[in-house]
Design a protein around this motif. Structure first.
Motif, PDB file in Angstrom:
ATOM      1  N   THR A  67      23.318 -10.913 -16.380  1.00  0.00           N
ATOM      2  CA  THR A  67      22.046 -11.764 -15.852  1.00  0.00           C
ATOM      3  C   THR A  67      21.189 -10.847 -15.075  1.00  0.00           C
ATOM      4  O   THR A  67      21.636 -10.019 -14.055  1.00  0.00           O
ATOM      5  CB  THR A  67      22.361 -12.971 -15.111  1.00  0.00           C
ATOM      6  N   GLN A  68      20.211 -10.839 -15.424  1.00  0.00           N
ATOM      7  CA  GLN A  68      18.888 -10.041 -14.722  1.00  0.00           C
ATOM      8  C   GLN A  68      17.963 -10.577 -14.596  1.00  0.00           C
ATOM      9  O   GLN A  68      17.370 -11.418 -15.338  1.00  0.00           O
ATOM     10  CB  GLN A  68      18.939  -8.769 -15.619  1.00  0.00           C
ATOM     11  N   ASN A  69      16.988 -10.479 -13.586  1.00  0.00           N
ATOM     12  CA  ASN A  69      15.618 -11.058 -13.182  1.00  0.00           C
ATOM     13  C   ASN A  69      15.021 -10.038 -12.501  1.00  0.00           C
ATOM     14  O   ASN A  69      15.264  -9.481 -11.473  1.00  0.00           O
ATOM     15  CB  ASN A  69      16.046 -12.489 -12.330  1.00  0.00           C
ATOM     16  N   ASP A  70      14.009  -9.790 -13.080  1.00  0.00           N
ATOM     17  CA  ASP A  70      12.962  -8.722 -12.515  1.00  0.00           C
ATOM     18  C   ASP A  70      11.496  -9.741 -12.152  1.00  0.00           C
ATOM     19  O   ASP A  70      11.024 -10.054 -13.173  1.00  0.00           O
ATOM     20  CB  ASP A  70      12.542  -7.717 -13.426  1.00  0.00           C
ATOM     21  N   VAL A  71      11.355  -9.816 -10.870  1.00  0.00           N
ATOM     22  CA  VAL A  71      10.166 -10.521 -10.301  1.00  0.00           C
ATOM     23  C   VAL A  71       9.022  -9.652  -9.982  1.00  0.00           C
ATOM     24  O   VAL A  71       9.328  -8.546  -9.338  1.00  0.00           O
ATOM     25  CB  VAL A  71      10.668 -11.354  -9.209  1.00  0.00           C
ATOM     26  N   TYR A  72       7.865  -9.850 -10.176  1.00  0.00           N
ATOM     27  CA  TYR A  72       6.751  -9.171 -10.175  1.00  0.00           C
ATOM     28  C   TYR A  72       5.789 -10.017  -9.332  1.00  0.00           C
ATOM     29  O   TYR A  72       5.469 -11.009  -9.888  1.00  0.00           O
ATOM     30  CB  TYR A  72       6.123  -8.385 -11.126  1.00  0.00           C
ATOM     31  N   ASN A  73       5.312  -9.626  -8.149  1.00  0.00           N
ATOM     32  CA  ASN A  73       4.104 -10.388  -7.368  1.00  0.00           C
ATOM     33  C   ASN A  73       2.933  -9.460  -7.328  1.00  0.00           C
ATOM     34  O   ASN A  73       3.037  -8.524  -6.659  1.00  0.00           O
ATOM     35  CB  ASN A  73       4.518 -10.978  -6.046  1.00  0.00           C
ATOM     36  N   ASN A  74       2.068  -9.680  -7.950  1.00  0.00           N
ATOM     37  CA  ASN A  74       0.901  -8.793  -8.318  1.00  0.00           C
ATOM     38  C   ASN A  74      -0.360  -9.504  -7.296  1.00  0.00           C
ATOM     39  O   ASN A  74      -0.596 -10.713  -7.662  1.00  0.00           O
ATOM     40  CB  ASN A  74       0.436  -8.422  -9.483  1.00  0.00           C
ATOM     41  N   SER A  75      -1.201  -8.681  -6.958  1.00  0.00           N
ATOM     42  CA  SER A  75      -2.568  -9.298  -6.362  1.00  0.00           C
ATOM     43  C   SER A  75      -3.504  -8.046  -6.350  1.00  0.00           C
ATOM     44  O   SER A  75      -3.056  -6.765  -5.999  1.00  0.00           O
ATOM     45  CB  SER A  75      -2.299  -9.945  -5.135  1.00  0.00           C
ATOM     46  N   SER A  76      -4.689  -8.176  -6.526  1.00  0.00           N
ATOM     47  CA  SER A  76      -5.651  -7.158  -6.372  1.00  0.00           C
ATOM     48  C   SER A  76      -6.930  -7.917  -6.026  1.00  0.00           C
ATOM     49  O   SER A  76      -7.408  -9.168  -6.243  1.00  0.00           O
ATOM     50  CB  SER A  76      -5.948  -6.726  -7.708  1.00  0.00           C
ATOM     51  N   THR A  77      -7.826  -7.226  -5.133  1.00  0.00           N
ATOM     52  CA  THR A  77      -9.273  -7.680  -4.737  1.00  0.00           C
ATOM     53  C   THR A  77     -10.047  -6.601  -4.919  1.00  0.00           C
ATOM     54  O   THR A  77      -9.620  -5.312  -4.518  1.00  0.00           O
ATOM     55  CB  THR A  77      -9.183  -8.204  -3.180  1.00  0.00           C
ATOM     56  N   ASN A  78     -11.143  -6.707  -5.641  1.00  0.00           N
ATOM     57  CA  ASN A  78     -12.080  -5.676  -5.848  1.00  0.00           C
ATOM     58  C   ASN A  78     -13.569  -6.247  -5.290  1.00  0.00           C
ATOM     59  O   ASN A  78     -14.007  -7.185  -5.900  1.00  0.00           O
ATOM     60  CB  ASN A  78     -12.354  -5.130  -7.323  1.00  0.00           C
ATOM     61  N   ILE A  79     -14.214  -5.740  -4.482  1.00  0.00           N
ATOM     62  CA  ILE A  79     -15.532  -5.997  -3.852  1.00  0.00           C
ATOM     63  C   ILE A  79     -16.469  -4.984  -4.305  1.00  0.00           C
ATOM     64  O   ILE A  79     -16.318  -3.672  -4.225  1.00  0.00           O
ATOM     65  CB  ILE A  79     -15.396  -6.065  -2.293  1.00  0.00           C
ATOM     66  N   ASN A  80     -17.713  -5.520  -4.598  1.00  0.00           N
ATOM     67  CA  ASN A  80     -18.835  -4.622  -5.227  1.00  0.00           C
ATOM     68  C   ASN A  80     -20.248  -5.288  -4.197  1.00  0.00           C
ATOM     69  O   ASN A  80     -20.322  -6.262  -4.380  1.00  0.00           O
ATOM     70  CB  ASN A  80     -19.271  -4.765  -6.262  1.00  0.00           C
ATOM     71  N   LEU A  81     -20.730  -4.052  -3.342  1.00  0.00           N
ATOM     72  CA  LEU A  81     -21.805  -4.403  -2.891  1.00  0.00           C
ATOM     73  C   LEU A  81     -23.028  -3.490  -3.467  1.00  0.00           C
ATOM     74  O   LEU A  81     -22.700  -2.334  -3.296  1.00  0.00           O
ATOM     75  CB  LEU A  81     -21.989  -4.257  -1.313  1.00  0.00           C
ATOM     76  N   GLN A  82     -23.999  -3.899  -3.897  1.00  0.00           N
ATOM     77  CA  GLN A  82     -24.931  -3.189  -4.959  1.00  0.00           C
ATOM     78  C   GLN A  82     -26.500  -3.566  -4.671  1.00  0.00           C
ATOM     79  O   GLN A  82     -26.840  -4.838  -4.524  1.00  0.00           O
ATOM     80  CB  GLN A  82     -24.563  -3.687  -6.109  1.00  0.00           C
TER      81      GLN A  82
END
Length: 1004
Positions: free
Chosen positions: A360-375
């Motif tokens: 039995t195998q469990n590979d858990v991924y918790n991903n997050s990303s924030t990209n901010i642009n001021l233009q």
């Protein structure tokens, strides 16, 4: 007072305009602000309707681009043509994708993964690309995007660019919509034919703008359950496929096979996996017209995904023991010579595994990303336009791994014994007390089998077939019990091992600032000059660790909590045991634990299309959704031990500046640009020094750091020409030099060793972990990827939604990396050097070439037939790419390899229908064989066989503002077939389910 304030603000705006005088407005029509950007955005966002509208927008973008570009556009607000962005991008010529759990994930362009991702024209940092350059969009919700562009060559003003291409993802902004309020939303249910769960997917967008101020907010939520299964070699890593080395006639003991060499596989397995992905995506954008030509834009793009890969399966292995545990019964000569013998590819074999187990195998991924642009954009209708941008990106990925083995052996076939010494508090009434502290000899698994099973493994058909489970097997179930009886009896399983390895914490950030501007000339050959400067810094902090837990009475920490790990006296920091008959005897790290003592258990019988495997018992993989919490509950407080060879910090700072001249001549027939981009790169890397291994592990001690710096400067010229042969026929030429840094782990990773338990009878290290190989994967002094790219194309625009194109390309790779295997003396887990082992290291390649051609046609028959014709509502979108490559090492015959992950041929064809209310599409994607890995098991390459995927979709407009739709992906049940060097030397297969979607969409 009001006049005074007005004058004051006007002065500030004028000063700001002067500050951005050196900057550009990108002339690239489909990615950044261009002379045709307003018209293009209108087509893509406001007027796009249905499949024809999407095709029309893509053609418009290509026709007006400043270099070689292909695009996709949403057929409606928040509706890209396929389930994922990657799935949609694969329809573009030259784009090759990889699927994970059946969904599109990573991608190449023209066979190489060194592809840069942009978001609205600036660098994007995603959670799946914290340390890599290759795009992977599996965690990015597609409803947030209005389209994407693929640049196959570069202009000086493009910004950061990839070796063979750049993907620019485009989100919605307030001024893309008409004044007033706009709302769009969709609700759908997804279902797979294997998972059979009804998965929700919701998305919505709200926009308001009044011509001066605008605000847009869009969001999406999905929770999907995906199924795939596997059958084949016990590892999918070609470098580990046969680490037990080559198997000769002497090992097998079969007369008449002298001089033959076969693949020394370590084992075979079959498993199924349920992948759960819960995605959240939010995109907000604010735009303000400040007056006098200034427009301010603020974008926030946020994604989050929790992913659980819950896997259960069966494996049959030799447990890293003596070779010759399987006997081929069908094989053929290959003509390849290795180690003085001829290599034979086998197709069927009799297996005599020393160990059969569920796992039995469990590979858990918790991903997050924030990209901010001021233009801040400046365009008051005069000769000068300018832009200032500030980019902040943050991304993280956490990987957690949980693993369990359900052993069916009583220990005789794997350890040569059937008992282990355990402390008094672990003894049971039936155990024999033998130690001076009350320790006892405990049966490892009383109801397990005691001799090697005999199985048959046949790969001659479309899918492998296992057989022999009806053969009798000696052991605790008594005479007449078969292999299937042991597999079906829960009492015949004990826990062979618990572990949590290769857990990862990856954190990255990007900070970038740019100024650019363009000045238009009223007359002359040069129509405008663009210039700009950009500073960007990308950082990554990557940590890999194994989970150690206290075992038995002394509290020794062990990476492998297993019945075959003995807490011996030769461990300098911790041993645990007691005196038996006057001699010290170590405890086993794990006592006899029934499979269901600490876990929920399930019966598994579905392993995909592979046949012959009876039902097995296994631990429910959901028990390891939080593997650290499980280990703390069972063993007490566990400890994270960093793997120094795989942990690092890296910073890449780039100062770049460009100058580009745009020109037009020959009465407007010739247009183009010429420019140069200069990039000054500073690289800083912190690597860890690995010392001796910790006891009962393959984890080295971190004994210090190595700090390295590297710097280099690249001068990258580019030239793009477009000649209008007729009003509708355009010839293009593009030339550019490109540079892309390596993946950050290729700079930062150190030495990582592979270890295995030595179970060879009579070996001086029997029962101990010995080093079997390793990798030295990082080198801060390596050069980045560098290339020189050429494109020549001819485009015939038949109508607004129809075109035919042909292109040839060549990519000269001047600098890249290759793997090289060398023999190095390395210590075993006890710190003693006993042998030389193969170490795979990264070295500078000699260069290579990627060249080929592309053919494409997008045809809306309404452009070429009468309006009342039956064909007027139909269309096609098709392309073919031929991209052979060479230069990435040689194979077992000494012939040049293609680049890893490249396929020579790719073909797409899409047929579509669009009526007044109903529209439908069927899409076919073909990819020829792909080099998946080089040099595994000596000199054999791992290939993925050709694949063909078919997807369908249809929608019906109930009203002008509401429609229902349905989609099907992989409706033919395509699977991935892998082989080692020869098509009949089977490696493994991946099977993905067919998935269906039904939904409703509304807009107001």
């Amino acid at each position: 007072m009001r006049d005074s304030l007005k004058h004051h603000h006007g002065f500030k705006r004028t000063a700001l305009a002067l500050c951005v005088l050196a900057a550009t407005q990108s002339y690239t029509a489909s990615a950044q602000e261009t002379e045709t950007s307003d018209e293009l955005d209108d087509i893509e966002v406001i007027n796009v309707s249905g499949i024809r509208g999407s095709q029309e927008a893509s053609i418009f973008a290509k026709r007006h681009a400043a270099t070689v570009v292909d695009s996709i556009a949403a057929t409606d607000i928040g509706k890209l043509p396929d389930v994922t962005i990657t799935d949609s991008l694969q329809r573009i010529s030259g784009v090759q994708i990889r699927r994970t759990a059946g969904e599109g994930g990573s991608l190449n362009i023209r066979g190489l993964p060194q592809v840069v991702t942009q978001l609205n024209g600036e660098q994007y940092l995603g959670a799946n690309s914290v340390v890599s350059t290759q795009p992977n969009f599996s965690d990015i919700p597609s409803p947030l995007f209005r389209g994407a562009d693929v640049f196959k060559n570069a202009t000086a003003n493009l910004g950061n660019a990839g070796i063979t291409g750049t993907v620019n993802l485009k989100t919605y902004r307030p001024f893309d919509f008409e004044e007033g309020s706009t709302f769009s939303g969709a609700a759908e249910v997804q279902r797979g034919d294997e998972t059979t769960s009804n998965d929700p997917n919701l998305s919505a967008l709200y926009n308001w703008q009044n011509g001066k101020v605008g605000f847009m907010l869009s969001g999406t939520y999905a929770n999907v359950n995906l199924a795939n299964s596997y059958n084949g070699l016990n590892t999918a890593n070609p470098g580990d496929a046969g680490w037990t080395d080559r198997t000769s006639a002497d090992d097998i003991g079969v007369a008449g096979r002298e001089g033959r060499v076969i693949l020394g596989a370590q084992g075979f397995s079959a498993w199924n996996q349920g992948t759960e992905r819960e995605r959240i995506g939010i995109n907000s954008s604010t735009q303000v017209d400040l007056g006098e030509g200034f427009i301010f834009t603020a974008d926030v793009f946020y994604t989050e995904q929790e992913e659980y890969n819950r896997k259960v399966g069966l494996s049959a292995t030799n447990k890293w023991g003596p070779r010759g545990w399987f006997e081929p019964t069908e094989e053929r000569a290959t003509g390849a010579m290795i180690d003085g013998g001829e290599m034979y590819a086998w197709q069927q074999a009799e297996l005599y595994p020393s160990r059969m187990k569920s796992f039995t195998q469990n590979d858990v991924y918790n991903n997050s990303s924030t990209n901010i642009n001021l233009q801040l954009d400046y365009d008051n209708g005069g000769a000068f336009t300018g832009q200032f941008r500030a980019i902040v990106g943050r991304a993280s990925q956490e990987h957690r791994h949980g693993y369990n083995e359900g052993d069916m052996t009583n220990g005789q076939t794997t350890l040569g014994r059937t008992t282990n010494l355990v402390p008094a508090d672990k003894c049971r009434p039936e155990d024999e007390v033998v130690g001076d502290q009350g320790g006892c000899l405990q049966a490892i698994n009383a109801l397990g089998y005691s001799e090697n099973p005999h199985l048959t493994y046949d790969t001659t058909g479309e899918h492998p077939v296992w057989s022999g489970f009806d053969r009798s097997l000696a052991g605790g179930l008594g005479d007449g019990a078969t292999i299937a009886d042991y597999m079906g009896n829960l009492g015949s399983y004990n826990v062979g091992a618990y572990s949590s390895e290769n857990n990862e914490n990856a954190n990255g950030d990007i900070n970038a600032f740019s100024m650019k501007g363009k000045y238009l000339f009223e007359s002359g050959f040069v129509t405008s000059i663009e210039a700009g400067i950009r500073y960007g810094k990308r950082s990554a902090d990557y940590e890999r660790y194994h989970l150690f837990s206290p075992v038995q009475t002394a509290g020794c920490l062990a990476q492998w909590k297993a019945t075959d790990v003995l807490l011996g006296a030769n461990a300098p920091s911790c041993s645990d045991g007691e005196v038996v008959d006057g001699q010290f005897m170590p405890y086993a790290a794990l006592e006899n634990i029934p499979l269901d003592q600490n876990n929920n258990v399930i019966q598994v019988s579905d392993f995909g299309p592979v046949s012959g495997i009876p039902t097995v018992w296994a631990v429910d993989p959901a028990d390891y959704d939080d593997p650290e919490a499980f280990h703390n509950r069972v063993f007490g407080q566990s400890t994270r031990e960093i793997v120094p060879g795989s942990s690092f910090n890296a910073d890449v700072a780039e100062l770049s500046y460009f100058l580009q001249a745009n020109f037009e001549g020959l009465d407007g027939l010739l247009t183009g640009n010429v420019g140069v981009r200069v990039i000054e790169t500073d690289l800083s890397v912190k690597q860890n020094i690995a010392g001796d291994n910790l006891p009962y592990s393959a984890t080295a001690i971190d004994v210090g750091d190595v700090l390295s710096d590297n710097e280099y400067t690249d001068v990258l010229p580019s030239l793009n020409l477009a000649y209008r042969i007729t009003d509708n026929v355009i010839a293009r030429f593009a030339y550019s030099e490109n540079m892309t840094p390596l993946n950050l782990n290729q700079y930062g990773e150190g030495l990582a060793l592979s270890n295995a338990l030595d179970s060879v009878e009579g070996s001086p290290t029997q029962g101990q972990f010995i080093v079997t190989g390793g990798s030295l994967a990082g080198n801060p002094q390596l050069d980045p990827w560098r290339s020189t790219n050429y494109d020549l194309s001819l485009e015939w625009y038949v109508g607004q939604a129809s075109m035919v194109s042909a292109a040839v390309f060549r990519v000269d790779i001047d600098s890249f990396t290759v793997n090289e295997t060398v023999d190095m003396e390395m210590p075993d887990a006890d710190g003693i050097v006993r042998r030389s082992v193969p170490i795979t290291t990264l070295v500078q390649g000699d260069g290579g070439t990627l060249e080929g051609f592309e053919l494409g046609a997008k045809v809306a028959f309404s452009d070429i037939v009468e309006p009342d014709s039956l064909l007027a509502s139909f269309g096609i979108d098709t392309n073919f790419t031929y991209s052979p490559s060479e230069g990435a090492g040689t194979d077992i015959y000494g012939e040049e390899n293609m680049f890893t992950d490249n396929s020579e041929r790719q073909f797409n064809v899409i047929g579509w229908y669009q009526g007044d209310r109903f529209e439908a599409r069927i899409a076919y994607n073909y990819r020829s064989e792909r080099l998946a890995g080089q040099g595994g098991w000596g000199a054999l390459n791992l290939f993925q066989a050709p694949t063909s995927y078919v997807d369908i979709s249809a929608s019906y407009d109930i009203t002008e503002n509401m429609s229902v739709y349905a989609q099907g992906s992989n409706i033919t049940g395509e699977y991935e077939d892998y082989y080692l060097q020869w098509e009949d030397q089977y490696a493994f297969q991946n099977y993905y389910e067919t998935r269906y979607i039904v939904g409703v969409r509304a807009k107001f």
